[in-house]
Design a protein around this motif. Structure first.
Motif, PDB file in Angstrom:
ATOM      1  N   GLU A   1     -15.802  12.751 -45.390  1.00  0.00           N
ATOM      2  CA  GLU A   1     -15.433  14.136 -45.687  1.00  0.00           C
ATOM      3  C   GLU A   1     -14.066  14.202 -46.364  1.00  0.00           C
ATOM      4  N   LEU A   2     -13.148  13.395 -45.849  1.00  0.00           N
ATOM      5  CA  LEU A   2     -11.790  13.371 -46.416  1.00  0.00           C
ATOM      6  C   LEU A   2     -11.823  12.990 -47.888  1.00  0.00           C
TER       7      LEU A   2
ATOM      8  N   ARG B   1     -14.339  13.387 -49.869  1.00  0.00           N
ATOM      9  CA  ARG B   1     -15.298  14.251 -50.577  1.00  0.00           C
ATOM     10  C   ARG B   1     -16.583  13.515 -50.929  1.00  0.00           C
TER      11      ARG B   1
ATOM     12  N   GLY C   1      -4.575  17.786 -56.596  1.00  0.00           N
ATOM     13  CA  GLY C   1      -5.990  18.092 -56.431  1.00  0.00           C
ATOM     14  C   GLY C   1      -6.515  18.107 -55.014  1.00  0.00           C
ATOM     15  N   THR C   2      -5.679  17.879 -54.062  1.00  0.00           N
ATOM     16  CA  THR C   2      -6.152  17.823 -52.677  1.00  0.00           C
ATOM     17  C   THR C   2      -6.326  19.233 -52.112  1.00  0.00           C
ATOM     18  N   VAL C   3      -7.378  19.395 -51.325  1.00  0.00           N
ATOM     19  CA  VAL C   3      -7.665  20.687 -50.701  1.00  0.00           C
ATOM     20  C   VAL C   3      -7.356  20.599 -49.208  1.00  0.00           C
TER      21      VAL C   3
ATOM     22  N   TRP D   1      -6.749  14.072 -54.590  1.00  0.00           N
ATOM     23  CA  TRP D   1      -8.160  14.471 -54.609  1.00  0.00           C
ATOM     24  C   TRP D   1      -8.858  14.228 -53.282  1.00  0.00           C
ATOM     25  N   LEU D   2      -8.241  14.664 -52.237  1.00  0.00           N
ATOM     26  CA  LEU D   2      -8.849  14.559 -50.911  1.00  0.00           C
ATOM     27  C   LEU D   2      -9.218  15.955 -50.417  1.00  0.00           C
ATOM     28  N   ASP D   3      -9.932  15.958 -49.337  1.00  0.00           N
ATOM     29  CA  ASP D   3     -10.432  17.221 -48.795  1.00  0.00           C
ATOM     30  C   ASP D   3     -10.232  17.214 -47.290  1.00  0.00           C
TER      31      ASP D   3
ATOM     32  N   ARG E   1     -10.554  19.300 -44.074  1.00  0.00           N
ATOM     33  CA  ARG E   1     -11.127  20.530 -43.538  1.00  0.00           C
ATOM     34  C   ARG E   1     -11.161  20.442 -42.027  1.00  0.00           C
TER      35      ARG E   1
ATOM     36  N   LEU F   1      -4.736   7.269 -48.946  1.00  0.00           N
ATOM     37  CA  LEU F   1      -5.325   8.478 -48.360  1.00  0.00           C
ATOM     38  C   LEU F   1      -4.277   9.222 -47.528  1.00  0.00           C
TER      39      LEU F   1
END
Lengths: 134, 349
Positions: free
Chosen positions: A85-86, A88, B252-254, B269-271, B273, B298
């Protein structure tokens, strides 16, 4: 109708990093060279994975997609799921609870196949009926 | 003294290390939340209620993670102890000898909004040696004790045979990292009185001193960007997310419904949540798992500053140093380069 290929289930090693990933990639490469390869990667033993390992998984997926195949993940641990998830990657792969579920999913026709097998102009009701149905 | 003829003080016992009450080796109460640690906020709450002085009791094992205080206060003392019940008893004894009659005892793992004066008067009228705060979910780790009488209480008796004081206001127990996220979310949306440090640059967007946001980054309210943190281009901070002090959110990371704790660098560019990140540790609230990320591209800890004084002997007093490690929140930040100017950023209020 597409010709169905045998689904191959492969166990992912305990550690999937740069070194282990290359070995794993060499092992999977022959499986991905056939026509429409269908591969299930069983991640039940996977404990540690890093970005290089994820890269390997994506490489497998890319090779399979080039040949109109697919790679699906099964039995992903919560820790690995968090990492996917991290990065994507969770939206790239279809992930299933068990390898068996993943194998069965290959035999279930995908929704996207419907327009290919039944184009709108061959629908009994024509375009209007399709619009009303949608 | 505000409370009439009686003299009182209060002291805090920081939480003991446990698997649930710590995150990345630090007790939850000592982690910065919206710019300040919970311990600091609680201490501040008591000083605002005009208590005479505050003693912070912390286990020796946690001496490396004692919270830093943004504002200096001479009335605050920090003590390290091996045996916390014994240390509480000794401190009560010391207070009693110094003529202090009443004392608040509060766990650092509790955030409670209540009228402390009302609690104190309730205790005096109850004519009991100990009064304990409760809320609708049960007893809380917050007491008012008569120092002379409560010295006879051991650990078990301390939690029973007491008078209960109901707190109707906002209460949050910090037993789990998810509670930390819950508290941050409640503070950012205004469900509790806790407010982030820094200034509210746009409605619901709190920017602390020295924070830098690229003009191509996007901050969606409510959100908090801590001191000296950098949010790089195309990053997105949304859904009650908080970036604490000295963090870096790369391109670009959310960051969505997540908290990035102090001194953490998040790669490109990581996500993130429903998660809490601290250094190279990631706690996924969605998956209920803590992951140590070995890949520095990361997550990785930024250069960490040692805040705490070194561990000393049992119950040895450590005075808080006068100089703060970081500028106070009241100080204005230095003019930033045009690239980092706040007004030019795409901030959605």
């Amino acid at each position: 109708m597409r010709e169905s290929s045998p689904v191959i289930v492969m166990e992912v090693p305990t550690i999937l990093n740069d070194v282990e990933g290359q070995a794993f990639l060499q092992e999977t490469q022959p499986l991905l060279e056939g026509g429409r390869p269908c591969l299930v990667l069983d991640c039940s033993h996977l404990q540690r994975v890093d970005s290089a390992g994820i890269e390997v998984l994506l490489h497998c997926m890319e090779d399979a997609m080039k040949r109109d195949g697919d790679v699906k993940l099964a039995a992903v641990s919560p820790a690995c799921a968090a990492l996917l998830e991290l990065m994507r990657v969770d939206r790239v792969f279809e992930i299933f609870q068990t390898a068996q579920e993943a194998v069965q999913s290959f035999h279930t026709p995908a929704a996207i196949d419907a327009p290919v097998t039944l184009p709108w102009y061959s629908h009994p009701g024509g375009l209007d009926a399709l619009k009303a149905a949608s | 003294m505000v409370f009439g003829a009686d003299r009182e003080c209060e002291f805090l016992s920081a939480p003991r290390p446990s698997t649930q009450e710590t995150f990345s080796g630090q007790p939850l109460a000592c982690l910065e939340v919206l710019g300040r640690t919970m311990v600091e906020r609680t201490v501040q709450q008591f000083f605002q209620a005009d208590v005479e002085f505050v003693t912070l009791l912390a286990p020796v094992a946690l001496s490396h993670s004692l919270p830093s205080f943004r504002e200096r206060n001479r009335a605050l003392k920090v003590k390290l102890a091996n045996d916390m019940p014994l240390a509480i008893g000794r401190t009560l004894n010391e207070y009693s000898r110094n003529g202090i009659d009443n004392c608040f005892v509060v766990s650092g793992n509790l955030y409670a909004e209540t009228d402390l004066l009302d609690f104190f008067f309730f205790h005096r009228e109850a004519m009991r040696p100990v009064s304990r705060a409760v809320d609708h979910d049960g007893p809380l780790d917050m007491w008012v004790v008569d120092t002379a009488k409560a010295m006879r209480f051991d650990g078990d008796q301390f939690s029973k045979d007491v008078n209960s004081y109901l707190i109707g206001g906002y209460v949050r127990r910090l037993d789990h990292p998810a509670d930390l996220r819950g508290l941050i979310n409640d503070a950012l949306v205004g469900r509790c009185a806790m407010r982030p440090s820094g200034r509210e640059a746009k409605p619901g967007i709190w920017i602390d001193s020295g924070a830098g946001i690229d003009r191509r980054a996007r901050i969606v309210s409510p959100a908090y960007i801590g001191r000296g943190s950098r949010v790089h281009e195309d990053a997105l901070i949304t859904r009650s997310s908080s970036i604490e002090r000295n963090c870096r959110i790369d391109c670009g990371t959310v960051i969505e419904d997540s908290s990035i704790l102090a001194n953490t660098s998040v790669g490109i560019w990581l996500d993130l949540r429903h998660a809490i990140a601290c250094g190279d540790k990631l706690f996924s609230l969605a998956h209920g798992v803590a992951v140590e990320i070995s890949d520095p591209s990361l997550l990785q800890p930024m250069a960490n500053v040692v805040h705490a004084a070194p561990a000393r002997g049992n119950l040895e007093v450590i005075e808080i140093e006068e100089e703060n490690l970081f500028p106070l929140s009241t100080q204005e930040e230095a003019p930033a380069r045009p690239k980092w100017q706040l007004g030019a950023n795409l901030i959605q209020g």
